[in-house]
Design a protein around this motif. Structure first.
Motif: not given
Length: 503
Positions: A25-39, A46-52, A60-64
């Motif tokens: 939820f918080f990663r989705s707020m930090l990555l605008r426009g991204v719906r984070a599914e797993k962090s 940090n490795i975040t997987t989401g839908l954009y 990776y570190h908030h960079r695609p």
């Protein structure tokens, strides 16, 4: 009456956190426009997987890092380097992802590919594994690149390094002259080395030129031929044999079918014109980015702040953060302030030296801080029994340790892990013990009336040391000179304290 409901609510809240962690939820707020599914947090990032935009993307570190349709970057990462030669027996790919590049690697006659990635979380995220792709054998290696090169005797026809620009001291070590020499030792006589040290802009601010010039000077001192190709990043290709920016012509000659890297999209004359523009701004007198002076990391950070429009505000904030600890440097705690600042800065310097010698091993970084804290505790309790009874003695010993480290720093950053680790396990606890003894001496005066002031000076000095050593001292002054500066700080404050404080 509130105890039972509070306990039940806490238990239910804890269960919910385990069932549905809040991090996405918080990663989705930090990555605008991204719906984070797993962090997932690894020791390296940090490795975040989401839908954009409906596409699954790995950040990776908030960079695609991995996402479908990433054709341009994938083609540039591989073909700009491999078009330079006809065939390759062995290719080393350092970071950047394996699976997204396999489709481009098979377009070239390659027998073996070794893929080195430091973070095991990234290997798991893209499910990379040893395989055979066409006639090409692929091997996945989980290791720090510097450690891998020190331990292997393999020689490669091409080394493609896709590590991000040197925005931190940890990453900057992959763009130093010492590292480039290590790379050249693992290349065949006319082997290709490619890295991406900077982003590419049509307009280059002063921080861009100041950060890139030491990198280019370091690379040109090792390799005879260098060419620059602007793309999604600034691609720097180096070799002992000739290299060319004529990408469109080479693609046509070799008959490689690409979606972007071809004559339809690229113009060789335009690439050469941009290369000449960049080369005209390189300051050949700027020195080299070295392990003992990683200056490019500072300017890379300034460039990032300029891109976000935050340079002035961040510099003002940094100035305030540096100035605040001085408010706690009262006369009674001046020596404690200087000693703690020196010890904290010394710890940061040793972490950087350790990374250069051993690799990016986070456990050992924690060990450094543990050794310092253990030394402080020991010195504050047993300082008198260890004959550390006078401020003058403590000052001279601490100054000597810092000066010795400064003298040995050029050798330590290129030494094998063994001698560096031994030196670390001796120097760190010893410097901590001496600083702890200073605390005991200062707080044992005046029936303990100055304990609060000394303690506040202790913490404020530590904050200042950690902040300035990592952000300013090491990049600007270098590892050795930083040790000499800290030694001078200790010597001056210790001399003043010895003359003004009754011991």
């Amino acid at each position: 009456q509130m105890k039972i409901p509070a306990i039940i609510s806490s238990i239910l809240f804890t269960v919910v956190l385990f069932i549905k962690p809040p991090d996405p939820f918080f990663r989705s707020m930090l990555l605008r426009g991204v719906r984070a599914e797993k962090s997932t947090d690894t020791p390296y990032g940090n490795i975040t997987t989401g839908l954009y935009g409906g596409e699954r993307t790995v950040y990776y570190h908030h960079r695609p890092l991995f996402y479908p349709g990433d054709v341009i970057t994938s083609e540039e990462n591989i073909h700009y380097a491999l078009l330079q030669r006809e065939s390759y027996d062995r290719v080393l790919l350092i970071s950047g992802g394996l699976r997204k590049h396999l489709g481009e690697l098979v377009k070239h006659p390659i027998e073996e590919v070794d893929y080195v990635e430091l973070d095991p979380g990234l290997i798991a995220a893209e499910e990379a594994r040893d395989t055979v792709c066409g006639n090409m054998k692929v091997k996945v290696i989980r290791s720090d690149p510097m450690t891998f090169m020190r331990e292997t005797a393999d020689v490669y026809d091409a080394i493609i390094q896709l590590i991000p620009p040197p925005s931190t001291l940890s990453v900057s070590r992959f763009y130093t002259v010492e590292y480039f020499r290590m790379v050249s030792e693992h290349l065949s006589p006319d082997g290709i080395f490619m890295c991406t040290p900077m982003p590419w802009f049509n307009y280059s601010p002063e921080s861009y030129r100041s950060g890139f010039s030491p990198l280019f000077n370091a690379l040109s001192s090792v390799f005879s031929h260098i060419t620059l190709i602007p793309g999604t990043m600034l691609y720097v290709i180096a070799s002992e044999g000739p290299v060319s920016p004529g990408i469109a012509q080479m693609t046509g000659q070799k008959g490689i079918v690409n979606s972007y890297v071809n004559a339809d999209y690229l113009d060789d004359n335009e690439i050469r014109l941009k290369e000449e523009q960049i080369m005209s701004q390189v300051d050949r007198t700027a020195g080299m980015n070295r392990a003992t002076r990683p200056v490019s990391s500072l300017f890379a950070n300034i460039l990032s702040l300029e891109r976000m429009g935050m340079r002035g505000g961040i510099i003002a904030l940094l100035t305030i953060l540096i100035a605040i600890p001085f408010l706690f440097a009262a006369r009674q705690g001046l020596l404690m302030f200087a000693s703690s600042a020196g010890l904290a800065g010394y710890g940061m310097i040793m972490i950087f030296i350790l990374q250069m010698a051993v690799g990016n091993i986070y456990i050992l970084s924690a060990v450094i801080l543990t050794l310092l804290m253990a030394g402080l505790a020991t010195g504050s309790v047993l300082g008198e029994r260890l004959a550390l009874k006078k401020i003058s003695h403590c000052t001279l010993l601490l100054t000597a340790i810092f000066i010795l480290t400064g003298l040995l720093a050029p050798m330590l950053v290129t030494s094998p892990p063994g001698p560096v680790t031994v030196f670390m396990f001796i120097a760190l606890p010893l410097s901590g013990i001496i600083t702890g003894a200073v605390y005991r001496i200062l707080t044992s005066r005046d029936a303990g009336m100055v304990t609060g002031k000394v303690y506040s000076a202790d913490l404020a000095g530590s904050a200042l040391g950690y902040l300035t050593a990592a952000t300013l001292l090491v990049p600007l002054a270098g590892t050795a000179n930083s040790c000499f500066i800290l030694a001078t700080l200790i010597l001056i404050s210790g001399t003043v304290a010895s003359l003004t404080i009754k011991q």
